[in-house]
Design an enzyme around this catalytic site. Structure first.
Site, PDB file in Angstrom:
ATOM      1  CG  ASP A  20     -30.529  43.065  16.702  1.00  0.00           C
ATOM      2  OD1 ASP A  20     -30.754  41.861  16.653  1.00  0.00           O
ATOM      3  OD2 ASP A  20     -30.287  44.046  15.594  1.00  0.00           O
ATOM      4  CD  GLN A  70     -30.352  43.395   8.883  1.00  0.00           C
ATOM      5  OE1 GLN A  70     -31.698  42.886   9.118  1.00  0.00           O
ATOM      6  NE2 GLN A  70     -29.458  42.747   8.504  1.00  0.00           N
ATOM      7  CE  LYS A  79     -33.255  40.041  11.007  1.00  0.00           C
ATOM      8  NZ  LYS A  79     -32.203  41.129  10.851  1.00  0.00           N
TER       9      LYS A  79
END
Ligand SMILES: NC(=O)c1ccc[n+]([C@@H]2O[C@H](COP(=O)([O-])OP(=O)(O)OC[C@H]3O[C@@H](n4cnc5c(N)ncnc54)[C@H](OP(=O)(O)O)[C@@H]3O)[C@@H](O)[C@H]2O)c1
Length: 295
Positions: free
Chosen positions: A121, A98, A54
């Site tokens: 997200d 994460q 990322k």
């Protein structure tokens, strides 16, 4: 019939090129640089790889990226404090924590603490709810990537019988919701299967578009699909290791068998996988534009 291969690698490349241009334009015309903060707690090797990817993609596209690596024994209070700081930081438009978090941490509380406007997200209940009512700010990355793969491969979604195998909150439910919307690139008739479905093959055989996110290697075989189906295989399963220690991956679909009947199919790897980070970048750019009043 041998299927057309839907290459996520190629489609992701195309979208990244578009994003790179858009990011350069935002900087030139509005002095706006989208910013993404990633938060990693602990040293899970797979999570480290994902966060690294990322970061690298952010840098390649011109997104400002900030990585917060916290020790495995970080307390809930300290993690929430960091989220609060990032929520207030004007350089940061997107926050990605994460998952999975170490077991002593309350994942739900952490995700709910992220400002929904920075929830790139798309997991915050506000964003889940907005998707449900057809007014999403952010689509969750993997399902959004699936929709883009279908659209950009010229697959007719409107009116199609879509069957989704899997009902997780990160793939199955949101992709079902996205393709059900009364919108362009959607308008499908959607069926969702799971482990309590009585006769899964009955449903999968009806599918014009079959999306499999079960997390079980080769759960869908050629006898379970009809000729001409379009197959999106979300699964990533390690089924072995090569002599030189590399992982051997399989999707949730028996690729070799199903490709002989399908009109189009995604490979694993190189299908849905490359799309996920790309859509995260798209959401980060959108978050920056929203924050600046440009979207
Ligand atoms: N490429 C990417 O970017 C990406 C992103 C996310 C996930 N993935 C992969 O996609 C797969 C699914 O991920 P997930 O997070 O959605 O998994 P998950 O949370 O484990 O959910 C799996 C779902 O599949 C259902 N299921 C499992 N086995 C089944 C079977 N034999 N028949 C019918 N339904 C079955 C389960 O039903 P129940 O609800 O009844 O238990 C559950 O709803 C995994 O391999 C994961 O690694 C890939």
């Amino acid at each position: 019939m041998t299927a057309q291969i839907i290459s996520g690698t190629e489609v992701a490349k195309q979208i990244r090129a578009e994003l790179k241009q858009e990011i350069a334009d935002l900087k030139e015309k509005h002095n706006l640089v989208p910013g993404l903060a990633t938060v990693l707690v602990g040293e899970d090797p797979a999570s480290q790889v994902y966060v690294g990817q990322k970061e690298k993609t952010s840098e390649n596209l011109g997104v400002y990226s900030e990585r917060h690596d916290l020790p495995a024994d970080t307390s809930q209070a300290d993690l929430l404090k960091l989220i609060d700081k990032l929520n207030k930081d004007a350089r940061i438009h997107g926050i990605l924590v994460q998952l999975p978090l170490p077991k002593h941490l309350n994942e739900e509380e952490v995700l709910y603490a992220i400002d929904p406007k920075k929830d790139v997200d798309g997991f915050h209940p506000v964003n889940v709810g907005k998707l449900m009512i057809g007014e999403p700010d952010y689509l969750p990355c993997t399902p959004h990537g699936i929709q883009q793969l279908l659209i950009r491969s010229g697959i007719q979604i409107e009116g199609a019988e879509v069957v989704v195998v899997g009902r997780s909150n990160i793939v199955g439910k949101p992709i079902a919701n996205i393709l059900l919307q009364k919108k362009e690139g959607a308008n499908a008739t959607v069926t969702v299967c799971h482990t309590r479905t009585k006769d899964m093959a009955f449903h999968t055989k009806r599918a014009d578009i079959l999306i499999v996110a079960a997390g079980k290697a080769k759960a869908v075989t050629a006898d379970m699909v009809k000729d001409g189906v379009v197959v999106i295989d979300v699964g990533v399963n390690q089924i072995g290791t090569t002599a030189d220690g590399k992982r051997i991956l399989s999707g949730d679909v028996d690729f070799d068998g199903v490709k002989e009947k399908a009109k189009a199919i995604t490979p694993v790897p190189g299908g849905v996988g490359p799309m996920t980070i790309t859509m995260l970048m798209m959401n980060t750019v959108r978050a920056a534009k929203v924050a600046a009043g440009l979207a």
